[in-house]
Write a protein that holds these residues in place. Structure first.
Motif, short mmCIF file in Angstrom:
data_model
loop_
_atom_site.label_atom_id
_atom_site.label_comp_id
_atom_site.label_asym_id
_atom_site.label_seq_id
_atom_site.Cartn_x
_atom_site.Cartn_y
_atom_site.Cartn_z
N LEU A 1 0.82 -1.21 0.00
CA LEU A 1 0.00 0.00 0.00
C LEU A 1 0.85 1.26 0.00
CD1 LEU A 1 -2.78 -0.96 2.59
CD2 LEU A 1 -2.89 -1.06 0.09
N ASN A 2 2.17 1.09 0.00
CA ASN A 2 3.06 2.26 0.00
C ASN A 2 2.78 3.18 1.19
OD1 ASN A 2 5.18 2.49 -1.81
ND2 ASN A 2 4.28 4.22 -2.90
N THR A 3 2.54 2.56 2.36
CA THR A 3 2.08 3.30 3.54
C THR A 3 2.85 2.86 4.78
OG1 THR A 3 -0.14 3.52 2.60
CG2 THR A 3 0.08 3.84 4.97
N VAL A 4 3.13 3.84 5.64
CA VAL A 4 3.73 3.55 6.93
C VAL A 4 2.80 4.08 8.02
CG1 VAL A 4 5.07 5.69 6.99
CG2 VAL A 4 5.85 3.72 8.29
N TYR A 5 2.80 3.40 9.15
CA TYR A 5 1.89 3.73 10.24
C TYR A 5 2.67 3.99 11.53
CZ TYR A 5 -1.22 1.32 6.98
OH TYR A 5 -1.89 0.93 5.85
N LEU A 6 2.05 4.75 12.41
CA LEU A 6 2.58 4.91 13.76
C LEU A 6 1.40 4.78 14.72
CD1 LEU A 6 5.17 5.49 15.40
CD2 LEU A 6 4.43 7.90 15.47
N GLN A 7 1.35 3.66 15.41
CA GLN A 7 0.33 3.46 16.43
C GLN A 7 0.84 4.04 17.73
OE1 GLN A 7 -2.83 1.96 16.22
NE2 GLN A 7 -3.04 2.73 18.32
N MET A 8 0.09 4.97 18.29
CA MET A 8 0.51 5.67 19.50
C MET A 8 -0.49 5.37 20.61
SD MET A 8 1.72 9.31 17.86
CE MET A 8 0.05 9.81 17.49
N ASN A 9 -0.04 4.69 21.63
CA ASN A 9 -0.88 4.34 22.78
C ASN A 9 -0.38 5.06 24.03
OD1 ASN A 9 -2.31 2.52 21.13
ND2 ASN A 9 -0.90 0.84 21.63
N SER A 10 -1.21 5.08 25.04
CA SER A 10 -0.86 5.70 26.32
C SER A 10 -0.26 7.08 26.11
CB SER A 10 0.13 4.80 27.08
OG SER A 10 -0.42 3.51 27.28
N LEU A 11 -0.93 7.86 25.32
CA LEU A 11 -0.40 9.18 24.98
C LEU A 11 -0.31 10.09 26.18
CD1 LEU A 11 -2.16 9.57 21.55
CD2 LEU A 11 0.30 9.82 21.93
N LYS A 12 0.71 10.93 26.15
CA LYS A 12 0.97 11.87 27.25
C LYS A 12 0.95 13.29 26.68
CE LYS A 12 4.18 8.52 29.32
NZ LYS A 12 5.57 8.31 29.81
N PRO A 13 0.69 14.27 27.54
CA PRO A 13 0.72 15.66 27.06
C PRO A 13 2.04 16.03 26.37
CG PRO A 13 -0.34 15.57 29.19
CD PRO A 13 0.20 14.19 28.93
N GLU A 14 3.14 15.44 26.83
CA GLU A 14 4.43 15.77 26.23
C GLU A 14 4.61 15.17 24.84
OE1 GLU A 14 3.85 14.48 29.28
OE2 GLU A 14 5.39 12.99 29.83
N ASP A 15 3.66 14.36 24.39
CA ASP A 15 3.67 13.87 23.01
C ASP A 15 3.07 14.88 22.04
OD1 ASP A 15 2.80 10.66 24.33
OD2 ASP A 15 4.78 11.28 23.61
N THR A 16 2.52 15.95 22.57
CA THR A 16 1.92 16.97 21.72
C THR A 16 2.97 17.58 20.80
OG1 THR A 16 0.20 17.51 23.32
CG2 THR A 16 0.77 19.21 21.71
#
Length: 122
Positions: A76-91
């Motif tokens: 699919l010519n696609t890359v993903y980033l699954q982000m769990n347990s997000l924190k405010p500092e990930d903003t």
């Protein structure tokens, strides 16, 4: 030249999840190293995660290890980033990057997306 379009950003509460996608066009990126950078206001752009062309090798910056997962679908010519347990500092604004030279993220052959905003509220 490769064009990259990110999607999947948004506003989420701390502890929540988001899945970023980066769709490439213009040519196949199946033999490219792919990565995700992020830049928060007032901070330098940092490499968050990267994946080799085969998907066999991955990299995560320490602050996201165990929470983020990078993957790719070369069909699919696609890359993903699954982000769990997000924190405010990930903003930050998250940018997709593609390099024909593995993990060399600078130079005229490297392609960047326009970025997608991720905001994590406390």
């Amino acid at each position: 030249q490769v064009q990259l379009v990110e999607s999947g950003g948004g506003l989420v509460q701390a502890g929540g999840s988001l899945r970023l996608s980066c769709a490439a066009s213009g040519r196949t990126v199946s033999n490219y190293g792919m990565g995700w950078f992020r830049q928060a206001p007032g901070k330098e752009r940092e490499l968050v995660s990267a994946i080799s062309w085969s998907g066999g090798t991955t990299y995560y910056t320490n602050s996201v290890k165990g929470r983020f997962t990078i993957s790719r679908d070369n069909a699919l010519n696609t890359v993903y980033l699954q982000m769990n347990s997000l924190k405010p500092e990930d903003t930050a604004v998250y940018y997709c990057v593609a390099s024909p030279k593995g993990t060399m993220w600078s130079g005229p052959t490297v392609s960047w997306g326009q970025g997608t905003q991720v905001t994590v509220s406390s």
